[in-house]
Design a protein around this motif. Structure first.
Motif, mmCIF file in Angstrom:
data_model
loop_
_atom_site.group_PDB
_atom_site.id
_atom_site.type_symbol
_atom_site.label_atom_id
_atom_site.label_comp_id
_atom_site.label_asym_id
_atom_site.label_seq_id
_atom_site.Cartn_x
_atom_site.Cartn_y
_atom_site.Cartn_z
ATOM 1 N N ALA A 103 0.934 -1.251 -0.066
ATOM 2 C CA ALA A 103 0.060 -0.088 0.030
ATOM 3 C C ALA A 103 0.877 1.379 0.041
ATOM 4 O O ALA A 103 0.623 2.175 -0.447
ATOM 5 N N THR A 104 2.073 1.192 0.560
ATOM 6 C CA THR A 104 2.824 2.340 0.750
ATOM 7 C C THR A 104 3.449 2.885 -0.693
ATOM 8 O O THR A 104 3.953 4.168 -0.968
ATOM 9 N N ILE A 105 3.443 2.100 -1.624
ATOM 10 C CA ILE A 105 3.855 2.079 -3.096
ATOM 11 C C ILE A 105 3.035 2.125 -4.065
ATOM 12 O O ILE A 105 3.090 2.417 -5.222
ATOM 13 N N TYR A 106 1.542 1.765 -3.692
ATOM 14 C CA TYR A 106 0.545 1.739 -4.704
ATOM 15 C C TYR A 106 0.404 2.694 -5.715
ATOM 16 O O TYR A 106 0.366 2.866 -6.940
ATOM 17 N N GLU A 107 0.384 3.924 -4.849
ATOM 18 C CA GLU A 107 -0.153 5.288 -5.732
ATOM 19 C C GLU A 107 1.080 5.713 -6.684
ATOM 20 O O GLU A 107 0.851 5.979 -7.841
ATOM 21 N N ASP A 108 2.253 5.129 -6.299
ATOM 22 C CA ASP A 108 3.431 5.521 -7.073
ATOM 23 C C ASP A 108 3.346 4.635 -8.191
ATOM 24 O O ASP A 108 3.620 5.276 -9.536
ATOM 25 N N VAL A 109 3.166 3.339 -8.334
ATOM 26 C CA VAL A 109 2.943 2.252 -9.405
ATOM 27 C C VAL A 109 2.015 2.743 -10.138
ATOM 28 O O VAL A 109 2.072 2.885 -11.425
ATOM 29 N N LYS A 110 0.765 3.288 -9.597
ATOM 30 C CA LYS A 110 -0.383 3.556 -10.384
ATOM 31 C C LYS A 110 -0.078 4.947 -11.119
ATOM 32 O O LYS A 110 -0.440 4.857 -12.469
ATOM 33 N N SER A 111 0.305 5.895 -10.451
ATOM 34 C CA SER A 111 0.627 7.156 -11.310
ATOM 35 C C SER A 111 1.758 6.841 -12.409
ATOM 36 O O SER A 111 1.678 7.427 -13.315
ATOM 37 N N PHE A 112 2.711 6.081 -12.213
ATOM 38 C CA PHE A 112 3.877 5.944 -13.157
ATOM 39 C C PHE A 112 3.123 5.314 -14.383
ATOM 40 O O PHE A 112 3.481 5.963 -15.577
ATOM 41 N N PHE A 113 2.571 4.373 -14.440
ATOM 42 C CA PHE A 113 1.842 3.795 -15.592
ATOM 43 C C PHE A 113 0.644 4.651 -16.142
ATOM 44 O O PHE A 113 0.481 4.694 -17.268
ATOM 45 N N SER A 114 0.105 5.272 -15.345
ATOM 46 C CA SER A 114 -1.081 6.226 -15.810
ATOM 47 C C SER A 114 -0.425 7.395 -16.587
ATOM 48 O O SER A 114 -0.945 7.782 -17.704
ATOM 49 N N GLU A 115 0.811 7.963 -16.156
ATOM 50 C CA GLU A 115 1.266 8.993 -16.803
ATOM 51 C C GLU A 115 2.400 8.805 -17.779
ATOM 52 O O GLU A 115 2.897 9.823 -18.693
ATOM 53 N N ASN A 116 3.044 7.710 -17.959
ATOM 54 C CA ASN A 116 4.146 7.293 -18.713
ATOM 55 C C ASN A 116 4.425 6.232 -19.709
ATOM 56 O O ASN A 116 5.129 5.889 -20.224
ATOM 57 N N LEU A 117 2.888 5.679 -19.836
ATOM 58 C CA LEU A 117 2.837 4.961 -21.181
ATOM 59 C C LEU A 117 2.188 5.616 -22.413
ATOM 60 O O LEU A 117 1.068 6.126 -22.555
ATOM 61 N N LEU A 118 3.262 5.656 -23.143
ATOM 62 C CA LEU A 118 2.930 6.224 -24.894
ATOM 63 C C LEU A 118 1.657 5.376 -25.584
ATOM 64 O O LEU A 118 1.829 4.143 -25.159
ATOM 65 N N HIS A 119 1.036 6.033 -26.175
ATOM 66 C CA HIS A 119 -0.260 5.085 -26.960
ATOM 67 C C HIS A 119 -1.134 4.452 -25.791
ATOM 68 O O HIS A 119 -1.441 3.267 -25.999
ATOM 69 N N SER A 120 -1.654 5.078 -24.673
ATOM 70 C CA SER A 120 -2.158 4.319 -23.917
ATOM 71 C C SER A 120 -3.567 5.175 -23.707
ATOM 72 O O SER A 120 -3.464 6.802 -23.820
ATOM 73 N N LYS A 121 -4.682 4.896 -22.804
ATOM 74 C CA LYS A 121 -5.745 5.590 -22.732
ATOM 75 C C LYS A 121 -5.988 5.390 -21.273
ATOM 76 O O LYS A 121 -6.129 4.205 -20.674
ATOM 77 N N VAL A 122 -6.254 6.314 -20.433
ATOM 78 C CA VAL A 122 -6.503 6.075 -19.054
ATOM 79 C C VAL A 122 -7.985 6.511 -18.667
ATOM 80 O O VAL A 122 -8.406 7.771 -19.055
ATOM 81 N N LYS A 123 -8.758 5.616 -17.940
ATOM 82 C CA LYS A 123 -10.242 6.123 -17.541
ATOM 83 C C LYS A 123 -10.464 5.491 -16.209
ATOM 84 O O LYS A 123 -9.615 4.781 -15.854
ATOM 85 N N ASN A 124 -11.504 6.081 -15.640
ATOM 86 C CA ASN A 124 -11.826 5.520 -14.177
ATOM 87 C C ASN A 124 -12.330 3.947 -14.626
ATOM 88 O O ASN A 124 -13.051 3.491 -15.450
ATOM 89 N N TYR A 125 -12.261 3.107 -13.522
ATOM 90 C CA TYR A 125 -12.753 1.708 -13.496
ATOM 91 C C TYR A 125 -14.242 1.884 -13.402
ATOM 92 O O TYR A 125 -14.663 1.840 -12.320
ATOM 93 N N SER A 126 -14.888 1.699 -14.196
ATOM 94 C CA SER A 126 -16.291 1.873 -14.449
ATOM 95 C C SER A 126 -17.032 0.884 -13.870
ATOM 96 O O SER A 126 -16.706 -0.120 -13.676
ATOM 97 N N ILE A 127 -18.349 1.025 -13.465
ATOM 98 C CA ILE A 127 -19.322 0.036 -12.713
ATOM 99 C C ILE A 127 -19.527 -0.955 -13.955
ATOM 100 O O ILE A 127 -19.741 -2.174 -13.631
ATOM 101 N N VAL A 128 -19.642 -0.423 -15.190
ATOM 102 C CA VAL A 128 -20.143 -1.404 -16.302
ATOM 103 C C VAL A 128 -18.873 -2.576 -16.495
ATOM 104 O O VAL A 128 -19.287 -3.684 -16.810
ATOM 105 N N LYS A 129 -17.746 -2.157 -16.467
ATOM 106 C CA LYS A 129 -16.508 -3.152 -16.725
ATOM 107 C C LYS A 129 -16.453 -4.197 -15.172
ATOM 108 O O LYS A 129 -16.367 -5.274 -15.355
ATOM 109 N N GLN A 130 -16.940 -3.511 -14.094
ATOM 110 C CA GLN A 130 -17.024 -4.361 -12.867
ATOM 111 C C GLN A 130 -18.089 -5.328 -12.778
ATOM 112 O O GLN A 130 -17.892 -6.527 -12.203
#
Length: 206
Positions: free
Chosen positions: A85-112
């Motif tokens: 849990a202490t590094i979770y936000e860092d991991v999430k932020s890295f992949f959210s902000e540093n992957l080229l040719h990717s799209k970021v969206k909220n984890y929708s209830i439809v997908k759940q």
């Protein structure tokens, strides 16, 4: 390249390593020098997944987990990683902000609710199928179980014969109700997180 210790025990550490073209997951002894191993290209016991074969990276805030979904279910099953849990936000932020040719969206209830919804539709269809077979058997109709995938037909006929029309409806209905329960439970308490959709040209920038 960037790496994180996502979990550890008294003997081992589990690493998540982000490269330009792929993700590495490896477990090393507690005293291993991961940086030296990477520099010397001597990392053993490592699973490597190219971004091009990954469909989604799903980060679920509720339990600090990361799901790796692949484009072809036939090749690989999804991988679930529970991240410290202490590094979770860092991991999430890295992949959210540093992957080229990717799209970021909220984890929708439809997908759940999608897995439970698909399960409901499948078992509803199977229930109707078994019920019709059971009615046919009850009326003395001959059920053809030969030909292609005859063994599958024999299984369905056998189940329908044992359960009968009412039993088929009861058993199938109970299973379908379970999936409905999962859907409503998810709608009532949806999880929060991010979904990162990758494509064939995704790569990480450093």
């Amino acid at each position: 390249m960037k790496y994180w210790i996502i979990s550890e025990t008294a003997e081992n550490k589990k690493y998540l390593i982000a490269n330009e073209k792929n993700i590495w997951i490896t477990e090393q002894s507690i005293d291993a020098d991961i940086e030296s191993l990477i520099e010397q290209k001597n990392v053993q016991n490592v699973a490597i997944y190219r971004y091009s074969i990954i469909k989604n990276l799903i980060f679920i805030n509720d339990d600090s987990s990361m799901l790796i979904e692949f484009k072809s279910d036939e090749d690989k099953e999804e991988i679930e990683l529970f991240i410290n849990a202490t590094i979770y936000e860092d991991v999430k932020s890295f992949f959210s902000e540093n992957l080229l040719h990717s799209k970021v969206k909220n984890y929708s209830i439809v997908k759940q609710i999608q897995p439970a919804g698909i399960g409901f539709l499948i078992f509803t269809g199977i229930t109707i199928f078994l019920y019709n077979i059971a009615i046919g058997l009850q009326n003395g109709e001959e059920m053809r179980t030969s030909g292609r995938r005859g063994w599958v037909k024999k299984i369905f006929v056998g189940i329908a014969d044992i359960l009968g029309p009412i039993g088929s409806l009861i058993v199938g209905g109970l299973i379908s109700l379970f999936f409905i329960y999962i859907v409503f439970k998810t709608i009532k308490n949806p999880k929060e997180g991010k979904v990162i959709k990758l494509d064939n040209f995704t790569e990480a920038k450093f």
